[in-house]
Design a protein around this motif. Structure first.
Motif, mmCIF file in Angstrom:
data_model
loop_
_atom_site.group_PDB
_atom_site.id
_atom_site.type_symbol
_atom_site.label_atom_id
_atom_site.label_comp_id
_atom_site.label_asym_id
_atom_site.label_seq_id
_atom_site.Cartn_x
_atom_site.Cartn_y
_atom_site.Cartn_z
ATOM 1 N N ASP A 144 0.792 -1.223 0.000
ATOM 2 C CA ASP A 144 0.000 0.000 0.000
ATOM 3 C C ASP A 144 0.829 1.281 0.000
ATOM 4 O O ASP A 144 0.263 2.370 0.101
ATOM 5 C CB ASP A 144 -0.953 0.013 1.208
ATOM 6 C CG ASP A 144 -2.244 -0.739 0.922
ATOM 7 O OD1 ASP A 144 -2.771 -0.604 -0.197
ATOM 8 O OD2 ASP A 144 -2.716 -1.464 1.802
ATOM 9 N N PHE A 145 2.141 1.183 -0.115
ATOM 10 C CA PHE A 145 3.001 2.367 -0.149
ATOM 11 C C PHE A 145 3.836 2.357 -1.427
ATOM 12 O O PHE A 145 4.513 1.360 -1.722
ATOM 13 C CB PHE A 145 3.938 2.414 1.052
ATOM 14 C CG PHE A 145 3.264 2.683 2.370
ATOM 15 C CD1 PHE A 145 2.149 3.495 2.455
ATOM 16 C CD2 PHE A 145 3.758 2.126 3.536
ATOM 17 C CE1 PHE A 145 1.528 3.743 3.681
ATOM 18 C CE2 PHE A 145 3.162 2.377 4.760
ATOM 19 C CZ PHE A 145 2.036 3.187 4.830
ATOM 20 N N VAL A 151 7.123 12.051 -2.852
ATOM 21 C CA VAL A 151 6.069 11.754 -1.886
ATOM 22 C C VAL A 151 5.825 10.253 -1.854
ATOM 23 O O VAL A 151 6.133 9.535 -2.808
ATOM 24 C CB VAL A 151 4.742 12.484 -2.223
ATOM 25 C CG1 VAL A 151 4.930 13.988 -2.229
ATOM 26 C CG2 VAL A 151 4.170 12.003 -3.552
ATOM 27 N N LEU A 152 5.279 9.809 -0.737
ATOM 28 C CA LEU A 152 4.882 8.415 -0.588
ATOM 29 C C LEU A 152 3.377 8.333 -0.840
ATOM 30 O O LEU A 152 2.580 8.868 -0.067
ATOM 31 C CB LEU A 152 5.212 7.924 0.817
ATOM 32 C CG LEU A 152 5.017 6.428 1.090
ATOM 33 C CD1 LEU A 152 6.037 5.600 0.297
ATOM 34 C CD2 LEU A 152 5.136 6.132 2.580
ATOM 35 N N LEU A 153 2.990 7.692 -1.934
ATOM 36 C CA LEU A 153 1.577 7.442 -2.191
ATOM 37 C C LEU A 153 1.139 6.287 -1.303
ATOM 38 O O LEU A 153 1.803 5.242 -1.247
ATOM 39 C CB LEU A 153 1.356 7.108 -3.665
ATOM 40 C CG LEU A 153 1.816 8.167 -4.666
ATOM 41 C CD1 LEU A 153 1.575 7.687 -6.097
ATOM 42 C CD2 LEU A 153 1.110 9.499 -4.421
ATOM 43 N N ALA A 154 0.018 6.469 -0.605
ATOM 44 C CA ALA A 154 -0.389 5.512 0.425
ATOM 45 C C ALA A 154 -1.839 5.106 0.216
ATOM 46 O O ALA A 154 -2.736 5.951 0.227
ATOM 47 C CB ALA A 154 -0.202 6.122 1.812
ATOM 48 N N HIS A 165 -0.785 5.853 7.566
ATOM 49 C CA HIS A 165 -0.206 6.859 6.677
ATOM 50 C C HIS A 165 0.534 7.920 7.483
ATOM 51 O O HIS A 165 1.661 8.299 7.147
ATOM 52 C CB HIS A 165 -1.292 7.498 5.815
ATOM 53 C CG HIS A 165 -1.982 6.526 4.916
ATOM 54 N ND1 HIS A 165 -2.994 6.899 4.054
ATOM 55 C CD2 HIS A 165 -1.821 5.180 4.738
ATOM 56 C CE1 HIS A 165 -3.420 5.844 3.382
ATOM 57 N NE2 HIS A 165 -2.726 4.791 3.787
ATOM 58 N N ALA A 166 -0.103 8.391 8.557
ATOM 59 C CA ALA A 166 0.568 9.362 9.431
ATOM 60 C C ALA A 166 1.780 8.738 10.104
ATOM 61 O O ALA A 166 2.825 9.392 10.277
ATOM 62 C CB ALA A 166 -0.416 9.886 10.473
ATOM 63 N N VAL A 177 0.782 11.053 0.684
ATOM 64 C CA VAL A 177 -0.479 11.398 0.026
ATOM 65 C C VAL A 177 -1.391 10.179 0.117
ATOM 66 O O VAL A 177 -1.055 9.102 -0.396
ATOM 67 C CB VAL A 177 -0.268 11.793 -1.443
ATOM 68 C CG1 VAL A 177 -1.609 11.999 -2.148
ATOM 69 C CG2 VAL A 177 0.585 13.054 -1.545
ATOM 70 N N SER A 178 -2.536 10.323 0.757
ATOM 71 C CA SER A 178 -3.462 9.208 0.946
ATOM 72 C C SER A 178 -4.373 9.030 -0.264
ATOM 73 O O SER A 178 -4.882 10.007 -0.820
ATOM 74 C CB SER A 178 -4.321 9.443 2.188
ATOM 75 O OG SER A 178 -3.526 9.418 3.359
ATOM 76 N N LEU A 179 -4.590 7.773 -0.631
ATOM 77 C CA LEU A 179 -5.457 7.418 -1.750
ATOM 78 C C LEU A 179 -6.387 6.296 -1.302
ATOM 79 O O LEU A 179 -5.950 5.354 -0.635
ATOM 80 C CB LEU A 179 -4.629 6.947 -2.946
ATOM 81 C CG LEU A 179 -3.601 7.943 -3.502
ATOM 82 C CD1 LEU A 179 -2.671 7.238 -4.475
ATOM 83 C CD2 LEU A 179 -4.298 9.117 -4.181
#
Length: 297
Positions: A144-145, A151-154, A165-166, A177-179
């Protein structure tokens, strides 16, 4: 499209006609786990059917060819010893995220996979990694990362908790960046998105990704369009064979052999698709990326 060309690491490589800057293959270091005990004895995602036949021998042959492909491309592959009773330990990407030598381990949602996390933790500790943190939140690591160089897409929605994510931002010291994922077939971010080129602030190179739109919520689709307006958009057919579960070194992109449309698009963008057979491991919902954790020291 090729099966396994020998491309020297750090070599500047030729372009497709539409490209302004050459793609660059860079040497990577990966961690993999042989599928010695691979089977499908339980179901924790829509791809897994314990009643369907599975061949451990075929999975082993396909895994060894994937490993050999990375090595022919000039990459370094480390291995971890598999453990009996953990058939999904082969999916190394789910057990750690490494950026700048810092390691954030995993905490699995499914009880069947929980013991994998400590095997990988010990591997890092025994090899001298000093910054190894095990998460408090459910966190399925590179499943998931996805690190873009900036940036780390999460991903979240099915496995990794939003709170992870935090936690990743604090431990790894990079912006996140949360997805949100919305289709259970694409239960991990790495089944619906891959990083093709990492950003390089020293040269001004921007990151480029490929992704499948319908795997994401509408808000997350807007975020991806904003951040990556030139992204490669995968078709339904490409997504359905886990074509986005690929591994890129910036030029060579290792893909499941069925992802032909995606391979054609990548060729037009100046990449070199390298096709592999991973069909047996796909019976557990995995592809090349699932089998491959990147060690970014």
């Amino acid at each position: 499209m090729t099966t396994a060309p020998v491309i020297g690491p750090e070599e500047r490589l030729p372009l497709g006609a539409a490209e302004a800057d050459p793609r660059t293959a860079t040497r990577r270091r990966y961690l993999m786990c042989e599928p010695r005990y691979f089977t499908v004895s339980y179901s924790i995602n829509p791809w897994m059917d314990p009643s369907a036949p599975v061949s451990t021998d075929v999975a082993l042959r396909q895994w060894h060819e994937l490993k050999a492909t990375y090595e022919r491309l000039g990459h370094v592959v480390e291995t971890i010893e598999p453990a009996a009773g953990l058939p999904d330990m082969v999916f190394a990407a789910n057990s750690g995220t490494v950026i700048g030598g810092r390691v954030l381990g995993s905490r699995f949602r499914a009880v069947e996979r929980a013991a994998e996390a400590d095997h990988y933790r010990r591997w890092f500790v025994e090899r001298g990694y000093r910054d190894v943190v095990m998460p408090e939140s459910i966190n399925e690591a590179e499943g998931d990362f996805a690190w873009t160089g900036e940036v780390l897409l999460a991903g979240t929605g099915f496995r990794t908790d939003p709170g992870a994510h935090a936690e990743a931002q604090e431990v790894l010291g990079v912006p996140v960046v949360s997805l949100r994922l919305v289709d259970p077939r694409y239960y991990h971010l790495d089944t619906a998105l891959m990083v093709l080129t990492e950003a390089d602030p020293t040269t001004g190179r921007r990151a480029q990704i490929a992704y499948y739109r319908d795997a994401f919520s509408l808000g997350s689709q807007r975020v991806l369009r904003h951040l990556f307006p030139d992204a490669v958009i995968a078709s339904d057919v490409d997504a359905a064979c886990l074509g986005l579960n690929g591994v890129s070194d910036g030029y060579n992109v290792v893909l499941p052999r069925e992802a032909n449309r995606l391979a054609t698009e990548l060729t037009a963008r100046g990449y070199n698709p390298v096709m592999v057979d991973i069909s047996e491991l796909r019976k557990s919902g995995g592809g090349p990326k699932c089998c491959t954790m990147e060690l970014r020291d």
